[in-house]
Design a protein around this motif. Structure first.
Motif, short mmCIF file in Angstrom:
data_model
loop_
_atom_site.label_atom_id
_atom_site.label_comp_id
_atom_site.label_asym_id
_atom_site.label_seq_id
_atom_site.Cartn_x
_atom_site.Cartn_y
_atom_site.Cartn_z
N GLY A 36 41.07 39.77 40.82
CA GLY A 36 41.63 41.72 40.86
C GLY A 36 41.71 41.54 41.99
N PRO A 37 42.82 42.59 42.69
CA PRO A 37 43.12 43.26 43.45
C PRO A 37 42.28 43.22 44.93
CG PRO A 37 43.68 45.09 42.31
CD PRO A 37 42.74 43.41 41.24
N SER A 38 42.84 42.99 46.32
CA SER A 38 41.86 42.74 47.34
C SER A 38 41.48 44.11 47.25
CB SER A 38 42.74 42.91 48.35
OG SER A 38 43.31 41.76 48.28
N GLY A 39 40.06 44.32 47.63
CA GLY A 39 39.30 45.39 48.12
C GLY A 39 38.27 46.30 46.48
N CYS A 40 38.54 44.99 45.03
CA CYS A 40 38.23 45.70 44.43
C CYS A 40 37.00 45.41 44.09
CB CYS A 40 39.11 45.31 42.71
SG CYS A 40 38.78 43.47 42.37
N LEU A 156 29.25 28.45 42.97
CA LEU A 156 30.09 30.14 44.05
C LEU A 156 31.87 29.96 44.95
CD1 LEU A 156 27.39 32.34 44.89
CD2 LEU A 156 28.30 32.00 42.51
N LEU A 157 32.70 30.00 44.21
CA LEU A 157 33.32 29.67 45.06
C LEU A 157 34.38 31.35 45.12
CD1 LEU A 157 34.93 27.24 42.41
CD2 LEU A 157 34.51 26.85 45.08
N ASP A 158 34.38 31.49 46.96
CA ASP A 158 35.26 32.43 47.32
C ASP A 158 36.28 32.68 47.95
OD1 ASP A 158 35.69 35.28 48.11
OD2 ASP A 158 33.56 34.61 49.62
N GLU A 159 37.27 32.41 47.15
CA GLU A 159 38.69 32.45 47.08
C GLU A 159 39.23 31.27 48.00
OE1 GLU A 159 41.20 35.52 47.87
OE2 GLU A 159 39.60 37.40 47.25
N PRO A 160 38.41 30.02 48.31
CA PRO A 160 38.96 29.11 49.34
C PRO A 160 39.74 28.38 49.45
CG PRO A 160 37.27 28.06 47.02
CD PRO A 160 37.44 29.45 46.63
N PHE A 161 40.69 28.68 48.66
CA PHE A 161 42.05 28.21 48.21
C PHE A 161 43.24 28.84 48.93
CE2 PHE A 161 39.47 26.19 44.75
CZ PHE A 161 38.45 24.57 45.76
N THR A 191 39.31 34.61 42.94
CA THR A 191 40.61 35.15 43.18
C THR A 191 41.59 36.39 42.90
OG1 THR A 191 42.55 33.81 42.95
CG2 THR A 191 41.47 34.09 41.37
N HIS A 192 41.98 36.67 44.04
CA HIS A 192 43.23 37.22 43.71
C HIS A 192 44.46 36.95 42.60
CE1 HIS A 192 44.82 35.80 47.68
NE2 HIS A 192 45.64 36.17 46.52
N ASP A 193 44.25 35.29 42.72
CA ASP A 193 46.12 35.38 41.77
C ASP A 193 45.19 35.04 40.86
OD1 ASP A 193 47.71 33.31 41.23
OD2 ASP A 193 47.55 31.97 42.68
N GLN A 194 46.30 35.65 40.09
CA GLN A 194 45.51 35.25 38.42
C GLN A 194 46.48 33.75 37.50
OE1 GLN A 194 48.40 34.84 36.33
NE2 GLN A 194 49.96 35.73 37.29
N ALA A 195 47.15 33.10 38.32
CA ALA A 195 47.79 31.85 38.24
C ALA A 195 46.22 30.72 38.45
CB ALA A 195 48.76 32.16 39.12
N ALA A 205 37.55 37.47 34.07
CA ALA A 205 37.04 39.31 34.12
C ALA A 205 37.90 39.53 35.36
CB ALA A 205 34.76 38.66 34.76
N ILE A 206 38.37 40.83 34.68
CA ILE A 206 39.31 41.54 35.81
C ILE A 206 38.72 42.56 35.60
CG2 ILE A 206 41.80 42.56 35.19
CD1 ILE A 206 42.39 40.99 33.37
N MET A 207 38.96 42.94 37.41
CA MET A 207 37.85 43.63 38.44
C MET A 207 39.18 44.74 38.61
SD MET A 207 35.06 42.39 40.34
CE MET A 207 34.10 44.35 40.59
N ARG A 208 38.58 46.16 38.37
CA ARG A 208 39.36 47.09 39.38
C ARG A 208 38.61 48.11 39.85
NH1 ARG A 208 43.83 51.31 36.77
NH2 ARG A 208 44.51 51.63 38.54
#
Lengths: 331, 518
Positions: A36-40, A156-161, A191-195, A205-208
């Motif tokens: 999802g985008p930042s802040g979702c 749990l991986l919080d956008e580490p890459f 992650t915010h990166d769908q790829a 799971a897509i968040m908004r």
């Protein structure tokens, strides 16, 4: 392996609603990507699973057991943080052994197990170094090794890459996938990166705005995003067409045929899923860039820009049709 | 920054030469007189007693200051709560006070029986002066530890105590050592506080050196004792500098809401009590300046009296003259600091870094020793007193002012200058139109800081001044010596007001220059 379930989880920070009645099931042994985008609210969701935040309402279950109020140290999780949070005063070996010692292993045993992880993640020879003496990629591996050393049930991986270059990121994603397949832990990757999400996850799971708007097996979500937001987030083009006759739909002055009945349709298609067709959309090529997969074109159709992948260098105008169109219910 | 080849980029050598010249002259003067008397100084029983007491009181004061500061630093760095910023300002306030004001207020409080007299009052005054500074250092160190670090330990199964022992403590240890050693050096070389509160029995080495020089006129022995002191302060300052916590540009710690449990409530109550205690001595000082115990009168008349041109010059020069002297020395110190620091920060990195390192040298020397060294050279070459006082103030303030100027300037990205050049400005134009406006707030901050430090400086000027060059702090010291406390307190409050005004202006400029921070 553990199944993670969130039931009606809500979390507010002051007046900001970070999570709004979120329910999600992460099957045991799967890799689920929350995108999802930042802040979702995706990081908040992960922190609630880790026990670093307590939800205002709702429950968190591990294998059916309510662990909502359980502190993080008792959840048997491993977490890789966005900024890695490697302990700067400890060597690579001590960082990796930290979780084992904290859980009561003797120093010798902890270091032996930590060395195994260090070898597994190809960090041999670096065990005496401090985090600041490592490259970005090596630091990521140490963070991964540290999280995995105590053999957690959930990773749990919080956008580490995010901070890595594309090649290194891809390598590490494969590394996670390989370790997951060998060890079989449940993994949740934010992650915010769908790829990046598609490269690793079994489930998406897509968040908004603090809600999960679509979740399911990755392929299913990609094939059927069910909302304009989800389709666009996954990289699809979305065009709105109005019915002008039986199976005939219009966009601008163009009329195309689709086997649908609705008065208005939202047609989604991915840039790579198009082919030249005289009966398809006609668009004006606005921009061209070259990639190994072909020419990436920005094409204007009735004032709307869409992206398509084209095999040959195009002229000023092209005609194409989507090969795998997805129809989304109009909101 | 100016180009590598330009002359401007090398002018920092002038600053280095001046700093090294003055510090070298002071050290040389001290060694010249002190080395022949060193054996005698080592044998001297009074110096031995003073050394012993200096060490013990500095150790106790530093320990006390750090212990008092830890709970406040913990609250300040970890939690967000209503009034946090106000409490922080209040507990830091004592460190901004001139030491003469602290000494005088504790002297008056001990005479009233509120503070025990003798050595406990010295330790209490030192702790009062330093605990806010320690709290600031510890809070900054703690703030720079990312919250993620502790959360990572949580997710790895660490218990509260394991986390504290294995993660938090090792990371804040440098801050604890730094604040302890810095406070130790400040208390070891403290002058006004032990002079007023210690009496003849509890004399520190700094007071002993001052007495040997001013009262017994034994400059050789005074220099010998100063060399002994230099050995200790130099060594401890080295430890302090080595443990200097790495400067981080931003706080990495996310503040949480203060939990409403008994432990945290007790900590908050403690913080509030310390803030009130921080206010008490200075409030008492102000009260005492307005209250005349002989007439039972409460009026601000004393301020008009001490500032009237003809007021009692019996203790050297009149307070008005002292004020004029103070302003003159502060202006001169600020100007020299600004010119020298500006030359240094405009220089190529090699010269700049060397200069910054040299500017730290006076940290290891006490103000009295610096002044004594300068006096030894000054008397040999007949250098006027005002030059010696200005030089001593320049040296004493350099470790702080140079650093504050450099911090502001280094926050400015050199890419601004390059951007200006690509937009058609030549190097000189770009320097004046882009670099100078950016750097100006830092220069002002450094200037205000130097001014405030010079105004409130007591030790060096007490040793170097003559009746003609007496400053406000020396006047307050002299009036305290003859027990004319209303005059002493009024002058002391004036020094406080002047210092605070300058620091307030510095704060305002700093606030406005936040946009320059990268």
């Amino acid at each position: 392996m553990v199944e993670v379930r969130l039931i009606g989880v809500t979390k507010r920070f002051g007046t900001t609603l970070a999570l709004d009645e979120v329910s999600l099931t992460v099957p045991d042994g799967s890799i689920t990507a929350v995108v999802g985008p930042s802040g979702c609210g995706k990081t908040t969701l992960l922190r609630i699973i880790a026990g670093l935040e307590v939800p205002d309402s709702g429950r968190v279950l591990f294998d059916g057991r309510d662990i909502t109020d359980l502190p993080p140290k008792d959840r048997n999780i491993g977490m890789v943080f966005q900024d890695l949070a490697l302990f700067p005063h400890l060597t690579v070996l001590d960082n990796v052994a930290f979780g084992l010692i904290a859980r009561g292993y003797g120093a010798e045993e902890a270091k032996e197990r930590a060395m195994n992880l260090i070898r597994l993640l190809r960090l041999e020879g670096l065990e005496r170094r401090y985090p600041h003496q490592l490259s970005g990629g090596q630091q990521q591996r140490v963070a991964l090794a540290r999280a995995l050393a105590p053999n957690p049930s959930i990773l749990l991986l919080d956008e580490p890459f995010g901070a890595l270059d594309a090649r290194l990121r891809e390598q590490l994603l494969w590394e996670v996938r390989r370790l997951h397949d060998e060890w079989g832990f449940t993994a949740i990757h934010v992650t915010h990166d769908q790829a990046e999400a598609l490269a690793i996850a079994d489930k998406l799971a897509i968040m908004r705005d603090g809600r999960i708007i679509r979740d399911g097996p990755s392929e299913k979500v990609v094939r059927d995003p069910r909302s304009e937001f989800a389709a666009r987030f996954l990289g699809a083009n979305v065009l709105r067409l109005k019915k002008v006759g039986s199976f005939k739909y219009k966009i601008g002055e163009q009329v195309l045929e689709f086997d649908r009945k609705e008065d208005e349709i939202l047609l989604a298609f991915y840039p790579e899923e198009v082919e030249p067709s005289d009966k398809g959309f006609e668009g004006e090529v606005k921009a061209i860039s070259f990639s190994r997969l072909g020419y990436r074109l920005i094409v204007v159709i009735d004032g709307k820009e869409v992206e398509v992948l084209w095999k040959e260098r195009p002229g000023p105008k092209i005609r194409f049709k989507p090969t795998n169109p997805v129809f989304i219910p109009c909101e | 920054m100016p180009g590598k080849g330009s002359i401007v980029s090398k002018l920092g050598i002038i600053s280095i030469a001046l700093l090294l010249g003055l510090w070298g002259a002071s050290s040389f003067g001290l060694l010249l007189r002190g080395i022949p008397s060193l054996p005698e100084a080592i044998r001297d029983r009074a110096i031995g007693r003073a050394f012993h007491f200096s060490f013990l009181q500095a150790f106790a004061s530093a320990l006390f200051s750090v212990v008092l500061a830890i709970p406040m630093a913990y609250l300040d760095a970890t939690y967000d709560f209503r009034g946090r910023k106000v409490l922080k300002v209040l507990v830091t306030m004592p460190f901004t006070l001139p030491t003469i004001s602290v000494a005088l207020s504790f002297l008056l409080l001990s005479r009233k029986g509120i503070v025990p007299s003798g050595w406990p009052s010295i330790i209490a005054a030192h702790a009062y002066f330093n605990f806010g500074m320690c709290s600031q250092i510890l809070s900054a160190t703690l703030s720079s530890i990312s919250t993620d670090m502790e959360e990572a330990a949580d997710t790895l199964g660490a218990s509260y105590w394991f986390k504290l022992r294995a993660v938090v403590l090792p990371l804040v240890l440098r801050g604890i050592i730094y604040s302890f050693t810095l406070t130790f050096v400040l208390c070891f070389t403290s002058f006004a506080i032990p002079l007023l509160l210690g009496g003849p029995r509890y004399r520190t080495l700094e007071v002993e050196i001052y007495s040997l020089y001013k009262v017994f006129l034994d400059r050789g022995l005074a220099s010998g004792a100063a060399i002994l002191q230099l050995g200790v302060t130099g060594f401890i300052s080295l430890i302090a500098l080595r443990s200097l916590p790495a400067a981080r540009s931003k706080e990495a710690r996310l503040r949480k809401n203060l939990p409403k449990d008994p432990i945290h409530t007790a900590l908050l109550v403690y913080y509030c009590i310390m803030a009130c205690l921080a206010l008490y001595p200075v409030t008492y000082l102000a009260y005492r300046s307005l209250f005349n115990p002989l007439t039972d009168e409460f009026s601000p008349r004393i301020y008009f009296k001490v500032l009237s041109p003809g007021f009692d010059p019996s203790l050297g020069s009149s307070p008005l003259n002292s004020l004029i002297n103070s302003l003159f020395f502060a202006t001169m110190t600020s100007l020299i600091t600004l010119v020298m620091a500006s030359l240094l920060i405009s220089s190529v990195p090699r010269i700049k870094n060397l200069g910054m390192l040299i500017s730290l040298l006076p940290l290891g020397t006490s103000s009295i020793s610096l002044a004594l060294g300068l006096y030894s050279i000054g008397s040999k070459f007949q250098i006027p007193g005002w030059i010696l006082i200005t030089s001593s103030h320049f040296l004493i303030s350099a470790p702080f002012t140079f650093r504050s100027l450099e911090a502001g300037a280094s926050a400015i990205d050199p890419v601004f200058l390059e951007a200006a050049e690509t937009l058609g400005l030549d190097r000189l134009d770009a320097t004046f139109k882009v670099l100078l406006p950016l750097i100006l707030p830092s220069i002002l901050v450094g200037g205000f800081y130097a001014f405030a430090m010079s105004i409130s400086e007591t030790s060096a000027v007490a040793l170097l001044s003559t009746p003609e060059t007496q400053t406000l702090t020396v006047a307050a010291l002299k009036y305290s010596g003859v027990r004319r406390f209303q005059e002493a307190t009024a002058i002391s409050v004036l020094v406080c007001l002047l210092t605070w005004t300058l620091l307030g202006l510095q704060g305002l400029v700093e606030k406005r220059m936040k946009w320059t921070r990268r």
